[in-house]
Design a protein around this motif. Structure first.
Motif, PDB file in Angstrom:
ATOM      1  N   ALA A 134       0.841  -1.196   0.000  1.00 35.14           N
ATOM      2  CA  ALA A 134       0.000   0.000   0.000  1.00 35.14           C
ATOM      3  C   ALA A 134       0.878   1.249   0.000  1.00 35.14           C
ATOM      4  CB  ALA A 134      -0.940  -0.011   1.205  1.00 35.14           C
ATOM      5  N   ARG A 135       0.251   2.439  -0.015  1.00 32.34           N
ATOM      6  CA  ARG A 135       1.018   3.681  -0.163  1.00 32.34           C
ATOM      7  C   ARG A 135       0.940   4.582   1.060  1.00 32.34           C
ATOM      8  NH1 ARG A 135      -1.692   6.956  -3.098  1.00 32.34           N
ATOM      9  NH2 ARG A 135      -3.611   5.869  -2.559  1.00 32.34           N
ATOM     10  N   LYS A 136      -0.279   5.027   1.383  1.00 32.05           N
ATOM     11  CA  LYS A 136      -0.449   6.009   2.448  1.00 32.05           C
ATOM     12  C   LYS A 136      -1.448   5.495   3.485  1.00 32.05           C
ATOM     13  CE  LYS A 136      -1.519   9.598  -0.139  1.00 32.05           C
ATOM     14  NZ  LYS A 136      -1.851  11.002  -0.500  1.00 32.05           N
ATOM     15  N   PHE A 137      -1.225   5.925   4.744  1.00 31.23           N
ATOM     16  CA  PHE A 137      -1.967   5.365   5.858  1.00 31.23           C
ATOM     17  C   PHE A 137      -2.421   6.482   6.794  1.00 31.23           C
ATOM     18  CE2 PHE A 137       1.365   2.774   4.191  1.00 31.23           C
ATOM     19  CZ  PHE A 137       0.785   1.538   3.984  1.00 31.23           C
ATOM     20  N   TYR A 138      -3.714   6.489   7.095  1.00 27.95           N
ATOM     21  CA  TYR A 138      -4.293   7.515   7.970  1.00 27.95           C
ATOM     22  C   TYR A 138      -4.399   6.938   9.373  1.00 27.95           C
ATOM     23  CZ  TYR A 138      -7.363  11.403   9.305  1.00 27.95           C
ATOM     24  OH  TYR A 138      -7.905  12.530   9.889  1.00 27.95           O
ATOM     25  N   LEU A 139      -3.585   7.467  10.284  1.00 29.59           N
ATOM     26  CA  LEU A 139      -3.566   6.979  11.656  1.00 29.59           C
ATOM     27  C   LEU A 139      -4.383   7.912  12.543  1.00 29.59           C
ATOM     28  CD1 LEU A 139       0.209   5.989  12.019  1.00 29.59           C
ATOM     29  CD2 LEU A 139      -1.685   4.722  10.975  1.00 29.59           C
ATOM     30  N   ASP A 140      -5.358   7.352  13.235  1.00 26.58           N
ATOM     31  CA  ASP A 140      -6.246   8.120  14.104  1.00 26.58           C
ATOM     32  C   ASP A 140      -6.399   7.327  15.404  1.00 26.58           C
ATOM     33  OD1 ASP A 140      -8.334   9.572  15.304  1.00 26.58           O
ATOM     34  OD2 ASP A 140      -9.256  10.010  13.365  1.00 26.58           O
ATOM     35  N   ASN A 141      -6.258   7.992  16.538  1.00 24.42           N
ATOM     36  CA  ASN A 141      -6.334   7.273  17.804  1.00 24.42           C
ATOM     37  C   ASN A 141      -7.680   7.421  18.514  1.00 24.42           C
ATOM     38  OD1 ASN A 141      -6.144   9.946  18.596  1.00 24.42           O
ATOM     39  ND2 ASN A 141      -4.634   9.566  20.212  1.00 24.42           N
ATOM     40  N   VAL A 142      -8.695   7.977  17.841  1.00 24.52           N
ATOM     41  CA  VAL A 142     -10.008   8.111  18.473  1.00 24.52           C
ATOM     42  C   VAL A 142     -10.534   6.710  18.825  1.00 24.52           C
ATOM     43  CG1 VAL A 142     -11.207   8.160  16.217  1.00 24.52           C
ATOM     44  CG2 VAL A 142     -12.331   9.065  18.267  1.00 24.52           C
ATOM     45  N   PRO A 143     -10.870   6.448  20.096  1.00 20.72           N
ATOM     46  CA  PRO A 143     -11.241   5.089  20.511  1.00 20.72           C
ATOM     47  C   PRO A 143     -12.669   4.722  20.107  1.00 20.72           C
ATOM     48  CG  PRO A 143     -11.331   6.581  22.387  1.00 20.72           C
ATOM     49  CD  PRO A 143     -10.827   7.397  21.235  1.00 20.72           C
ATOM     50  N   LEU A 144     -12.789   3.767  19.202  1.00 12.43           N
ATOM     51  CA  LEU A 144     -14.097   3.364  18.681  1.00 12.43           C
ATOM     52  C   LEU A 144     -14.358   1.869  18.809  1.00 12.43           C
ATOM     53  CD1 LEU A 144     -14.113   5.535  15.422  1.00 12.43           C
ATOM     54  CD2 LEU A 144     -15.277   6.035  17.596  1.00 12.43           C
ATOM     55  N   TYR A 145     -13.354   1.121  19.256  1.00 18.39           N
ATOM     56  CA  TYR A 145     -13.482  -0.338  19.380  1.00 18.39           C
ATOM     57  C   TYR A 145     -13.262  -0.733  20.838  1.00 18.39           C
ATOM     58  CZ  TYR A 145     -13.054  -5.280  18.044  1.00 18.39           C
ATOM     59  OH  TYR A 145     -13.265  -6.632  17.904  1.00 18.39           O
ATOM     60  N   HIS A 146     -14.080  -1.650  21.319  1.00 19.39           N
ATOM     61  CA  HIS A 146     -13.941  -2.161  22.685  1.00 19.39           C
ATOM     62  C   HIS A 146     -13.362  -3.576  22.621  1.00 19.39           C
ATOM     63  CE1 HIS A 146     -16.414   0.994  24.754  1.00 19.39           C
ATOM     64  NE2 HIS A 146     -16.871   1.143  23.517  1.00 19.39           N
ATOM     65  N   TYR A 147     -12.073  -3.674  22.920  1.00 27.27           N
ATOM     66  CA  TYR A 147     -11.410  -4.978  22.965  1.00 27.27           C
ATOM     67  C   TYR A 147     -11.525  -5.525  24.384  1.00 27.27           C
ATOM     68  CZ  TYR A 147      -7.657  -8.423  23.255  1.00 27.27           C
ATOM     69  OH  TYR A 147      -6.940  -9.564  23.488  1.00 27.27           O
ATOM     70  N   ILE A 148     -12.198  -6.659  24.522  1.00 27.66           N
ATOM     71  CA  ILE A 148     -12.457  -7.229  25.841  1.00 27.66           C
ATOM     72  C   ILE A 148     -11.465  -8.360  26.116  1.00 27.66           C
ATOM     73  CG2 ILE A 148     -14.226  -8.067  27.417  1.00 27.66           C
ATOM     74  CD1 ILE A 148     -14.979  -5.448  25.984  1.00 27.66           C
ATOM     75  N   SER A 149     -10.623  -8.175  27.129  1.00 26.74           N
ATOM     76  CA  SER A 149      -9.678  -9.223  27.530  1.00 26.74           C
ATOM     77  C   SER A 149     -10.410 -10.209  28.432  1.00 26.74           C
ATOM     78  CB  SER A 149      -8.495  -8.611  28.291  1.00 26.74           C
ATOM     79  OG  SER A 149      -7.806  -7.675  27.498  1.00 26.74           O
ATOM     80  N   ARG A 150     -10.517 -11.446  27.971  1.00 26.12           N
ATOM     81  CA  ARG A 150     -11.259 -12.452  28.728  1.00 26.12           C
ATOM     82  C   ARG A 150     -10.336 -13.560  29.229  1.00 26.12           C
ATOM     83  NH1 ARG A 150     -16.403 -10.936  27.798  1.00 26.12           N
ATOM     84  NH2 ARG A 150     -16.862  -9.933  25.803  1.00 26.12           N
ATOM     85  N   LYS A 151     -10.617 -14.047  30.419  1.00 31.45           N
ATOM     86  CA  LYS A 151      -9.832 -15.139  30.981  1.00 31.45           C
ATOM     87  C   LYS A 151     -10.003 -16.391  30.122  1.00 31.45           C
ATOM     88  CE  LYS A 151     -10.269 -13.503  35.751  1.00 31.45           C
ATOM     89  NZ  LYS A 151     -10.777 -13.790  37.110  1.00 31.45           N
ATOM     90  N   GLY A 152      -8.894 -17.069  29.874  1.00 31.86           N
ATOM     91  CA  GLY A 152      -8.963 -18.303  29.099  1.00 31.86           C
ATOM     92  C   GLY A 152      -8.794 -18.108  27.614  1.00 31.86           C
ATOM     93  N   SER A 153      -8.724 -16.840  27.139  1.00 37.23           N
ATOM     94  CA  SER A 153      -8.524 -16.619  25.709  1.00 37.23           C
ATOM     95  C   SER A 153      -7.108 -17.023  25.334  1.00 37.23           C
ATOM     96  CB  SER A 153      -8.755 -15.148  25.353  1.00 37.23           C
ATOM     97  OG  SER A 153      -7.740 -14.334  25.893  1.00 37.23           O
ATOM     98  N   ILE A 154      -6.889 -17.257  24.038  1.00 35.70           N
ATOM     99  CA  ILE A 154      -5.588 -17.750  23.585  1.00 35.70           C
ATOM    100  C   ILE A 154      -4.479 -16.756  23.873  1.00 35.70           C
ATOM    101  CG2 ILE A 154      -5.767 -16.867  21.224  1.00 35.70           C
ATOM    102  CD1 ILE A 154      -4.457 -19.556  20.351  1.00 35.70           C
ATOM    103  N   THR A 155      -4.802 -15.467  23.862  1.00 33.12           N
ATOM    104  CA  THR A 155      -3.774 -14.459  24.136  1.00 33.12           C
ATOM    105  C   THR A 155      -3.450 -14.377  25.622  1.00 33.12           C
ATOM    106  OG1 THR A 155      -5.502 -12.767  24.218  1.00 33.12           O
ATOM    107  CG2 THR A 155      -4.322 -13.038  22.136  1.00 33.12           C
ATOM    108  N   GLN A 156      -4.313 -14.939  26.464  1.00 31.19           N
ATOM    109  CA  GLN A 156      -4.064 -14.936  27.900  1.00 31.19           C
ATOM    110  C   GLN A 156      -3.270 -16.160  28.347  1.00 31.19           C
ATOM    111  OE1 GLN A 156      -5.199 -12.535  30.249  1.00 31.19           O
ATOM    112  NE2 GLN A 156      -5.555 -11.334  28.403  1.00 31.19           N
ATOM    113  N   LYS A 157      -3.201 -17.172  27.501  1.00 35.94           N
ATOM    114  CA  LYS A 157      -2.517 -18.411  27.851  1.00 35.94           C
ATOM    115  C   LYS A 157      -1.051 -18.362  27.442  1.00 35.94           C
ATOM    116  CE  LYS A 157      -6.706 -21.207  27.272  1.00 35.94           C
ATOM    117  NZ  LYS A 157      -7.352 -22.285  26.496  1.00 35.94           N
ATOM    118  N   PHE A 158      -0.224 -19.050  28.204  1.00 36.35           N
ATOM    119  CA  PHE A 158       1.189 -19.179  27.851  1.00 36.35           C
ATOM    120  C   PHE A 158       1.473 -20.646  27.593  1.00 36.35           C
ATOM    121  CE2 PHE A 158       5.643 -19.984  28.692  1.00 36.35           C
ATOM    122  CZ  PHE A 158       6.264 -18.976  27.970  1.00 36.35           C
ATOM    123  N   ALA A 159       1.978 -20.937  26.421  1.00 35.33           N
ATOM    124  CA  ALA A 159       2.279 -22.317  26.073  1.00 35.33           C
ATOM    125  C   ALA A 159       3.453 -22.346  25.105  1.00 35.33           C
ATOM    126  CB  ALA A 159       1.053 -22.991  25.432  1.00 35.33           C
TER     127      ALA A 159
END
Length: 253
Positions: free
Chosen positions: A199-224
């Protein structure tokens, strides 16, 4: 002919307790110029039943069900094959979006000559407590080198996620981009780096519009051990993508 401006690809696997809230947040969008593609990765709970009920009520919602569990990368790839929007974004089936999530992407793509648009996000726990600091709004248009730096950083409002970004579908298709199905972690970072190099150009905006919910037991919470392997493989893929892109640019000079 493109039927919808934006195709939202929602992946879901055993999220029956959360997916109604996720879909309801999409239904509540102020800008309705989109369609929703839900890919159920062979859930064993009531996820498919819930999504099918929404599909019956809304003609812009389509549900695709895998016959066997294949992982989030394969689910996103399935969504890409069925997307018809000029633009693409992704949502996880247990998160939520603000009402102007869609309008944010469509407005900026309409006003700016860019190939990717980002937004900020709330990093929340299951009780709704926001864990990240929400900074004053900042926007900038950057080139490949800077956006790749932001994508591979472990902090910030860009990072390697796909759910806080919108992409141009033709760029994905023309370059045959897809998510690596041999990774359970950081597959989104690899995809973003691959997209950025073509790609060529990228518009970066930090306005918070998404709610990422960290849940116990998710793959990103596990260490293996498997997770450590995935991180190593992902980093090698990222390095190779950047190296090959740099070589191609030098050869074109």
């Amino acid at each position: 002919m493109v039927k919808n401006k934006l195709s939202i690809i929602m992946t879901a696997y055993n999220v029956a307790d959360y997916i109604s809230s996720t879909i309801d947040s999409v239904i509540a969008q102020t800008n309705q110029d989109f369609n929703l593609i839900i890919v159920d990765d062979c859930s064993t709970d009531q996820t498919q039943k819930i999504t099918r009920s929404y599909e019956k009520d809304y003609d812009w919602i389509s549900v695709i069900c895998h016959s066997e569990n294949q992982g989030v990368s394969a689910a996103r790839n399935t969504g890409l094959k069925h997307a018809d929007g000029e633009l693409i974004t992704f949502i996880d089936g247990d998160d939520r979006v603000e009402p102007d999530y869609v309008d944010h992407f469509l407005t900026i793509f309409n006003n700016e000559d860019v190939d990717m648009v980002t937004c900020g996000f709330f990093n929340e726990n299951e009780n709704g407590k926001v864990k990240n600091k929400i900074a004053k709004r900042q926007t900038e248009i950057v080139g490949r080198d800077e956006v790749i730096k932001q994508i591979i950083k472990m902090t910030g409002t860009v990072m390697g996620y796909t759910w806080n970004k919108a992409y141009i579908r033709s760029i994905i298709e023309e370059n045959q981009l897809a998510f690596a199905t041999d990774l359970d972690l950081m597959e989104d970072q690899v995809f973003n780096v691959e997209y950025a190099t073509v790609a060529r150009k990228f518009y970066l905006d930090n306005v918070p519009l998404y709610h990422y919910i960290s849940r116990k037991g998710s793959i990103t919470q596990k260490f293996a051990v498997e997770n450590v392997r995935d991180v190593g493989v992902a980093r090698m893929k990222v390095y190779k993508t950047i190296r090959d892109s740099t070589r191609n640019e030098k050869n074109q000079i």
